[in-house]
Design an enzyme around this catalytic site. Sequence first.
Site, mmCIF file in Angstrom:
data_model
loop_
_atom_site.group_PDB
_atom_site.id
_atom_site.type_symbol
_atom_site.label_atom_id
_atom_site.label_comp_id
_atom_site.label_asym_id
_atom_site.label_seq_id
_atom_site.Cartn_x
_atom_site.Cartn_y
_atom_site.Cartn_z
ATOM 1 C CD GLU A 31 55.052 25.261 40.418
ATOM 2 O OE1 GLU A 31 54.853 24.828 39.283
ATOM 3 O OE2 GLU A 31 55.776 26.361 40.739
ATOM 4 C CD GLU A 77 59.552 25.689 42.348
ATOM 5 O OE1 GLU A 77 58.951 24.713 42.845
ATOM 6 O OE2 GLU A 77 59.259 25.892 41.002
HETATM 7 C C1 IDC Z 1 62.085 22.659 36.355
HETATM 8 C C2 IDC Z 1 63.641 22.413 36.308
HETATM 9 C C3 IDC Z 1 63.979 21.692 35.142
HETATM 10 C C4 IDC Z 1 63.264 20.399 34.916
HETATM 11 C C5 IDC Z 1 61.881 20.656 34.995
HETATM 12 C C6 IDC Z 1 60.888 19.316 34.775
HETATM 13 O O1 IDC Z 1 64.271 23.623 36.543
HETATM 14 O O2 IDC Z 1 65.604 21.372 35.229
HETATM 15 O O3 IDC Z 1 63.625 19.680 33.784
HETATM 16 O O4 IDC Z 1 61.650 21.308 36.120
HETATM 17 O O5 IDC Z 1 61.192 18.517 35.787
HETATM 18 C C7 IDC Z 1 58.444 24.952 38.480
HETATM 19 C C8 IDC Z 1 58.387 23.602 39.202
HETATM 20 C C9 IDC Z 1 59.854 22.955 39.150
HETATM 21 C C10 IDC Z 1 60.507 23.668 37.764
HETATM 22 C C11 IDC Z 1 60.537 25.036 37.639
HETATM 23 C C12 IDC Z 1 61.255 25.801 36.624
HETATM 24 O O6 IDC Z 1 57.939 23.555 40.365
HETATM 25 O O7 IDC Z 1 59.728 21.648 39.198
HETATM 26 O O8 IDC Z 1 61.665 23.024 37.713
HETATM 27 N N1 IDC Z 1 59.338 25.629 38.129
HETATM 28 O O9 IDC Z 1 60.821 25.430 35.313
HETATM 29 N N2 IDC Z 1 57.178 25.861 38.642
HETATM 30 C C13 IDC Z 1 57.534 26.857 38.141
HETATM 31 C C14 IDC Z 1 58.818 26.610 37.603
#
Ligand code: IDC
Length: 535
Positions: free
Chosen positions: A374, A461
């Site tokens: 992303e 995702e």
């Molecule tokens: C989130 C995880 C969370 C973690 C955070 C930071 O759910 O537990 O603490 O990342 O590492 C994304 C990202 C993905 C995110 C997810 C939800 O690709 O890494 O994971 N998210 O926030 N993009 C949109 C949402």
Amino acid sequence: MKKKPLLLRPAALFLALTLLLSAPALARGSFPDVESGSWYEADVNALAGEGILLGFEDGTFRPQDSITAGQFITIVARCAGLEEAPASSSHWAAPLLQAALNAGWYDWDELPPTGEGYEEPITRQLAVKVLMKALLPQARGNFAVEAAKLNDLSALNGRYYDTTFAAYSTGVAKGDHQGNFRPLSSLTRAEACALIQRARSQMEEQTPPWPYGTPGPGEAPETSQAPAEALSPAEAIQGGVKENGTLQVVGTQLCNENGDPVVLRGMSSHGLQWYGQFVSSQAMANTAAYGANVFRLAMYTGEGGYLSQPGLMKEKLANAVEAAVENDLYVILDWHILSDGNPMDHVDEAVAFFSEMAETYADTPNVIYEICNEPNGNVSWAKDVKPYAEKVVAAIREHSDGIILIGSPTWSQDIHLPAADPVEGENLMYTLHFYAGTHGKELQERLENALADGLPVFVSEWGASRADGSGGVFPEETKVWLELLKEHSISWCGWSLCDKNETSAALKPGTPPYKAWTGEELSDSGKLMFGAFGG
Ligand code: IDC
């Protein structure tokens, strides 16, 4: 009887020295070093008056000392009325900090429950995260509005975006005189009191619906609808690698070796550096048992991932690819940029990594390459992401014609940009990421337009929660999205296969990775995702 010396053990020493309850001997709200008329006086005295904090044994408060992680989180926990949990460390703060960890206010890697770190100054970014998760969990900030307030945005780890922006949007956090947040600096005990009191005053004002932040277009309201009913593993209904062989892209459609359309559906792991236990062969077999035919390996680059420990991450990845092959799953190698928002920042590492992977897996039809999870922040498709993709695609193509997934700016939502200006080459697809509680109609229309423009799309995702991985779940909004994906035969992976205490996690906390899962072990998100593998 011999009198027990007061300061015998370190634990007793801390108990006596720190600012916490249980020694009501001290006069509340009258610290000689809390200057009357100072900016923090009222906040310190209010907390002291409620018995939430006390001073040091010598009667001082020491407003200019840095506050430690143990002190800060304990005070917040007391404000939130959190109950102590059984802890493994004997540190005085351990029972409440363990409870805070269990509640998901912070993660293990941020402050391990072993107690090391409890006596260190807490960083501002972590303090704000704990505070917001504990006292104002519903607060949200609009990225564009709040990010502009931080002159040192680039110093802020993406992991803390949501909570920091929520804190700015509610006025709980404010920059310094230069407009800097200084995410990695400590904060003084006086500042901590002010911060905590600002959050507490917001708690009292808070009346639903949450008034802060501008909701995004099509943002879904909180729903309380019942999620899918209990599930049980079915015969695999999706074809795996043995059936479909080497994949190719024909027009906008992912196809199998014979050119027949194929739809991949499955799960994404959480960060391999944190939840590596859920990319085992058993975990993949469990997922495949519900009908999945793809598995995504989220290898974070920042946040303690590949860039800081490449050897270990590559080893985990190799083992996970092997597990996927054993289970006849397609497997996505995801270069999971997140806090490192511009893929160009580490293009050399990416080229070297993907070149090695493509060479290693040239004859493994399971493997799909996702080259930038992303892109976000101040990145441009034309100037950053596209040139990055061209380099990495060229490196992969020296060894393999496998499917390559390409992201786009704004967390892989700007697919209209590659739709107008795609990367040249074969077997390229573009990722669209959505979270049902945050993204709705506008992004759905963007998807349909991109397809109409001939862009091959892969949803590598998506979540049934909000975009920060928590909130909801949102079954109705999820249903609309999944129907749209089905209508267009779009492949997808759900976020995420782990047991973290957040609603996007597909497994309930404590689910063991080493045995088959019953439908009861799936969380509400997990039920929605596992229940949809079959289409
Ligand atoms: C989130 C995880 C969370 C973690 C955070 C930071 O759910 O537990 O603490 O990342 O590492 C994304 C990202 C993905 C995110 C997810 C939800 O690709 O890494 O994971 N998210 O926030 N993009 C949109 C949402």
